[in-house]
Motif scaffolding. Structure first.
Motif, mmCIF file in Angstrom:
data_model
loop_
_atom_site.group_PDB
_atom_site.id
_atom_site.type_symbol
_atom_site.label_atom_id
_atom_site.label_comp_id
_atom_site.label_asym_id
_atom_site.label_seq_id
_atom_site.Cartn_x
_atom_site.Cartn_y
_atom_site.Cartn_z
ATOM 1 N N ILE A 245 -31.310 6.515 10.283
ATOM 2 C CA ILE A 245 -32.313 6.946 9.710
ATOM 3 C C ILE A 245 -33.979 6.852 9.204
ATOM 4 C CG2 ILE A 245 -31.949 9.570 8.782
ATOM 5 C CD1 ILE A 245 -28.757 9.220 8.965
ATOM 6 N N ASP A 246 -33.383 6.339 7.762
ATOM 7 C CA ASP A 246 -34.778 5.661 7.213
ATOM 8 C C ASP A 246 -35.899 5.035 7.962
ATOM 9 O OD1 ASP A 246 -34.007 7.269 5.009
ATOM 10 O OD2 ASP A 246 -33.029 5.913 4.469
ATOM 11 N N SER A 247 -35.447 3.825 9.250
ATOM 12 C CA SER A 247 -35.948 3.175 10.007
ATOM 13 C C SER A 247 -37.116 3.826 11.044
ATOM 14 C CB SER A 247 -35.527 2.568 10.997
ATOM 15 O OG SER A 247 -34.667 3.151 11.489
ATOM 16 N N GLY A 248 -36.577 4.932 11.465
ATOM 17 C CA GLY A 248 -37.775 5.838 12.057
ATOM 18 C C GLY A 248 -37.747 5.202 13.946
ATOM 19 N N TRP A 249 -36.592 4.173 13.679
ATOM 20 C CA TRP A 249 -36.967 3.705 14.940
ATOM 21 C C TRP A 249 -35.044 3.993 15.733
ATOM 22 C CZ3 TRP A 249 -41.028 0.839 17.099
ATOM 23 C CH2 TRP A 249 -40.655 -0.076 18.486
ATOM 24 N N TYR A 250 -35.148 4.397 16.980
ATOM 25 C CA TYR A 250 -33.514 4.801 17.221
ATOM 26 C C TYR A 250 -33.003 4.107 18.452
ATOM 27 C CZ TYR A 250 -35.270 7.692 13.241
ATOM 28 O OH TYR A 250 -35.430 8.774 12.388
ATOM 29 N N ILE A 251 -33.946 3.615 19.116
ATOM 30 C CA ILE A 251 -33.890 2.925 20.917
ATOM 31 C C ILE A 251 -34.317 1.657 20.839
ATOM 32 C CG2 ILE A 251 -33.986 3.158 22.844
ATOM 33 C CD1 ILE A 251 -32.007 5.577 22.659
ATOM 34 N N HIS A 252 -33.868 0.669 21.076
ATOM 35 C CA HIS A 252 -33.850 -0.685 20.749
ATOM 36 C C HIS A 252 -34.811 -1.176 20.222
ATOM 37 C CE1 HIS A 252 -33.216 -0.608 25.885
ATOM 38 N NE2 HIS A 252 -32.495 -1.036 25.192
ATOM 39 N N GLY A 253 -34.026 -1.139 19.061
ATOM 40 C CA GLY A 253 -34.330 -2.040 17.948
ATOM 41 C C GLY A 253 -33.639 -2.954 17.497
ATOM 42 N N ASN A 254 -33.741 -3.481 16.072
ATOM 43 C CA ASN A 254 -33.388 -4.828 15.168
ATOM 44 C C ASN A 254 -32.079 -4.248 14.641
ATOM 45 O OD1 ASN A 254 -35.882 -5.640 15.450
ATOM 46 N ND2 ASN A 254 -36.516 -4.938 12.532
ATOM 47 N N GLU A 255 -31.462 -2.867 15.346
ATOM 48 C CA GLU A 255 -30.148 -3.195 14.846
ATOM 49 C C GLU A 255 -29.174 -3.210 16.217
ATOM 50 O OE1 GLU A 255 -28.339 -2.516 12.147
ATOM 51 O OE2 GLU A 255 -30.122 -1.577 11.255
ATOM 52 N N ARG B 225 -30.055 -5.833 31.692
ATOM 53 C CA ARG B 225 -31.079 -5.372 30.537
ATOM 54 C C ARG B 225 -31.971 -3.963 31.382
ATOM 55 N NH1 ARG B 225 -31.005 -6.664 25.457
ATOM 56 N NH2 ARG B 225 -29.795 -8.693 25.760
ATOM 57 N N ALA B 226 -32.643 -5.052 32.516
ATOM 58 C CA ALA B 226 -33.127 -3.587 33.372
ATOM 59 C C ALA B 226 -32.811 -2.729 34.105
ATOM 60 C CB ALA B 226 -34.206 -4.843 33.997
ATOM 61 N N LEU B 227 -31.471 -2.756 34.717
ATOM 62 C CA LEU B 227 -30.813 -1.872 35.534
ATOM 63 C C LEU B 227 -30.800 -0.653 34.695
ATOM 64 C CD1 LEU B 227 -28.682 -3.959 37.544
ATOM 65 C CD2 LEU B 227 -30.305 -2.579 38.467
ATOM 66 N N GLY B 228 -30.205 -1.537 32.900
ATOM 67 C CA GLY B 228 -29.945 -0.303 31.779
ATOM 68 C C GLY B 228 -31.015 0.600 31.410
ATOM 69 N N ASN B 229 -32.389 -0.384 31.604
ATOM 70 C CA ASN B 229 -33.923 0.403 31.212
ATOM 71 C C ASN B 229 -34.471 1.337 31.866
ATOM 72 O OD1 ASN B 229 -35.583 1.140 29.142
ATOM 73 N ND2 ASN B 229 -36.268 -0.340 29.036
ATOM 74 N N GLN C 153 -34.389 0.506 40.982
ATOM 75 C CA GLN C 153 -34.332 1.669 41.024
ATOM 76 C C GLN C 153 -33.343 1.527 40.148
ATOM 77 O OE1 GLN C 153 -33.397 3.674 44.508
ATOM 78 N NE2 GLN C 153 -35.094 2.517 45.347
ATOM 79 N N GLY C 154 -33.824 1.709 38.284
ATOM 80 C CA GLY C 154 -32.230 1.794 37.727
ATOM 81 C C GLY C 154 -31.671 3.274 36.945
ATOM 82 N N VAL C 155 -30.963 2.747 35.960
ATOM 83 C CA VAL C 155 -30.296 3.720 35.649
ATOM 84 C C VAL C 155 -30.841 3.876 33.648
ATOM 85 C CG1 VAL C 155 -28.889 3.848 37.268
ATOM 86 C CG2 VAL C 155 -27.699 2.899 35.081
ATOM 87 N N ASN C 156 -30.605 5.089 33.072
ATOM 88 C CA ASN C 156 -30.776 4.623 31.279
ATOM 89 C C ASN C 156 -29.750 4.666 31.276
ATOM 90 O OD1 ASN C 156 -30.409 5.437 28.970
ATOM 91 N ND2 ASN C 156 -31.942 7.110 28.694
ATOM 92 N N SER C 157 -29.266 3.713 30.421
ATOM 93 C CA SER C 157 -27.993 3.115 29.941
ATOM 94 C C SER C 157 -28.126 2.019 28.963
ATOM 95 C CB SER C 157 -26.829 2.615 31.045
ATOM 96 O OG SER C 157 -25.147 2.466 30.234
ATOM 97 N N ARG C 158 -28.156 2.829 27.171
ATOM 98 C CA ARG C 158 -28.593 1.890 25.926
ATOM 99 C C ARG C 158 -27.300 2.230 25.004
ATOM 100 N NH1 ARG C 158 -34.456 4.249 27.245
ATOM 101 N NH2 ARG C 158 -33.407 5.851 26.608
ATOM 102 N N LEU C 159 -27.275 0.957 24.328
ATOM 103 C CA LEU C 159 -26.822 1.693 23.137
ATOM 104 C C LEU C 159 -28.371 1.278 22.250
ATOM 105 C CD1 LEU C 159 -24.227 0.361 21.607
ATOM 106 C CD2 LEU C 159 -25.164 -1.824 21.375
ATOM 107 N N ASP C 160 -27.291 2.714 21.521
ATOM 108 C CA ASP C 160 -28.146 3.193 20.797
ATOM 109 C C ASP C 160 -28.403 2.433 18.798
ATOM 110 O OD1 ASP C 160 -27.308 4.958 18.620
ATOM 111 O OD2 ASP C 160 -25.917 5.958 20.877
#
Ligand SMILES: *Cc1c(COP(=O)(O)O)cnc(C)c1O
Length: 374
Positions: A26-36, A212-216, A228-235
């Motif tokens: 929450i405090d990082s301000g970064w919620y998709i494709h980050g360090n976690e 990685r590309a297909l999910g993004n 022609q990918g999809v949106n399938s990301r771990l948050d």
């Protein structure tokens, strides 16, 4: 009532660490494709003993995107045959048909519920291009034999490891045997997020990049689309929570194995067939992740009622086999006797890592009290 799986109590054990992890996100301000996500992918790849891990939105998409990536890479094409156990959870088969590949349902080994090398070999035709090895209930498939068979016939192997985090053969874990493996982190799985999440593990760098590309959106570089990918990301939130829980996975698996050992020894009732025989080696017990402890009985429904009355909550995994589902009505007239018998006879006993020894004992006694007159 002894609950089947008490997620609230399981997660409460790690509450402080989970809250700290969530707060960090929450405090990082970064919620998709980050360090976690990056850290979890590295940690989970290392845990499984594979080179790459790609976080995705859920387990089904881990399987779908792996097969899709092989199509994009020219390794599979529409209508290729893919061998899959007939008694699997429907998701393994949905991943095949979603890609317009052709599932070839193969009867499992009755004693392990998994594919066996002989029946798998017999199902191979010139059109067979892949095998989906499902490690059902947490027991790893006979991977050395299946890989040898695949090598001989030029087949791809995808593990469906959604129930088998940490299961192993000779110390080599689920997720490191096939050319790729799909994992689910659905809350009730052995490694469970607090929402939906999934991942693919593989040693194949090109496959990892393609998934990685297909999910993004089919993109490797922002605003440039290769597929022609999809949106399938771990948050980031789920990844941070999963990092906490990964640290306790082995301890939880050991507790599951302890409960399984107690059942193996304690349940002595001819009306109940156990998943591992009394003379099984310690090794086999230790290689099984026991996502579920599945017994069989020809009087399954009576056993369910009896245990319910004895305050033991059990479940059926699964009541209807895929070939008898409406979704696959074109297969409804086909017969898979072993699979059908399994679906009529299986019952899953509680095997939650937070069960007390007393509760385990109560389940054993309730099972032993089940008689023909019940
Ligand atoms: C749970 C499961 C899946 C699907 O995982 P989700 O995260 O629920 O999409 C796939 N295969 C098997 C064998 C499963 O048990």
């Amino acid at each position: 009532m002894i609950p089947f799986l008490d997620l609230k109590t399981i997660n409460a054990q790690y509450r402080d660490e989970l809250v700290a992890a969530a707060t960090r996100v929450i405090d990082s301000g970064w919620y998709i494709h980050g360090n976690e996500v990056k850290a979890f992918e590295e940690e989970f790849a290392e845990y499984c003993g594979s080179k790459h891990c790609i976080g995705v939105a859920n387990g089904l998409e881990a399987l779908i995107l792996t097969l899709r990536a092989w199509k994009e890479m020219g390794k599979l094409k529409e209508n290729d045959e893919v061998i899959v156990p007939a008694n699997t959870y429907i998701a393994s088969i949905l991943a095949i048909t979603e890609n317009r590949l052709k599932p070839v349902l193969v009867e499992p080994d009755e004693s392990t519920f998994n594919l066996c090398p002989e029946k798998t070999a017999a199902a191979i035709t010139p059109n067979t291009k892949a095998i989906v090895a499902v490690h059902l209930y947490g027991q790893i498939s006979p991977m050395s034999e299946l890989m040898r068979l695949a090598d001989k016939n030029g087949l791809l192997v995808m593990e469906d490891a959604a129930q088998a985090h940490g299961a192993s053969i000779d110390g080599r874990k689920a997720g490191s045997w096939g050319h790729a493996a799909g994992f689910s982190f659905y809350p009730g799985k052995n490694l469970g997020a607090l929402g939906d999440a999934g991942a693919v593990t593989t040693d194949d760098e090109e496959l990892a990049k393609t998934i990685r590309a297909l999910g993004n959106y089919g993109s490797q570089k922002k605003y440039e689309n290769l597929y022609q990918g999809v949106n399938s990301r771990l948050d980031e939130m789920q990844a941070a929570l999963l990092r906490v829980k990964l640290g306790y996975l082995d301890a939880e698996t050991r507790r599951r194995q302890e409960i399984a050992s107690a059942y193996v020894v304690g349940i002595q009732n001819d009306l109940i067939i156990q998943p591992t025989g009394r003379n099984e080696t310690r090794d086999r017990l230790q290689s099984h992740a026991f996502h579920l402890y599945v017994v069989r009985s020809t009087r399954r429904d009576a056993l369910y009622d009896h245990l319910q009355k004895a305050q033991v909550h059990t479940m059926i995994h699964y009541p209807i086999p895929p070939h008898q589902q409406q979704a696959y009505r074109e297969w409804n007239t086909q017969a898979y006797p072993i699979t059908e018998a399994i679906h009529h006879q299986v019952l899953s006993l509680p095997i939650s890592p937070v069960m007390s020894d007393q509760q385990v004992q109560k389940v054993i006694e309730a099972c032993n009290d089940f008689a023909n007159s019940n």
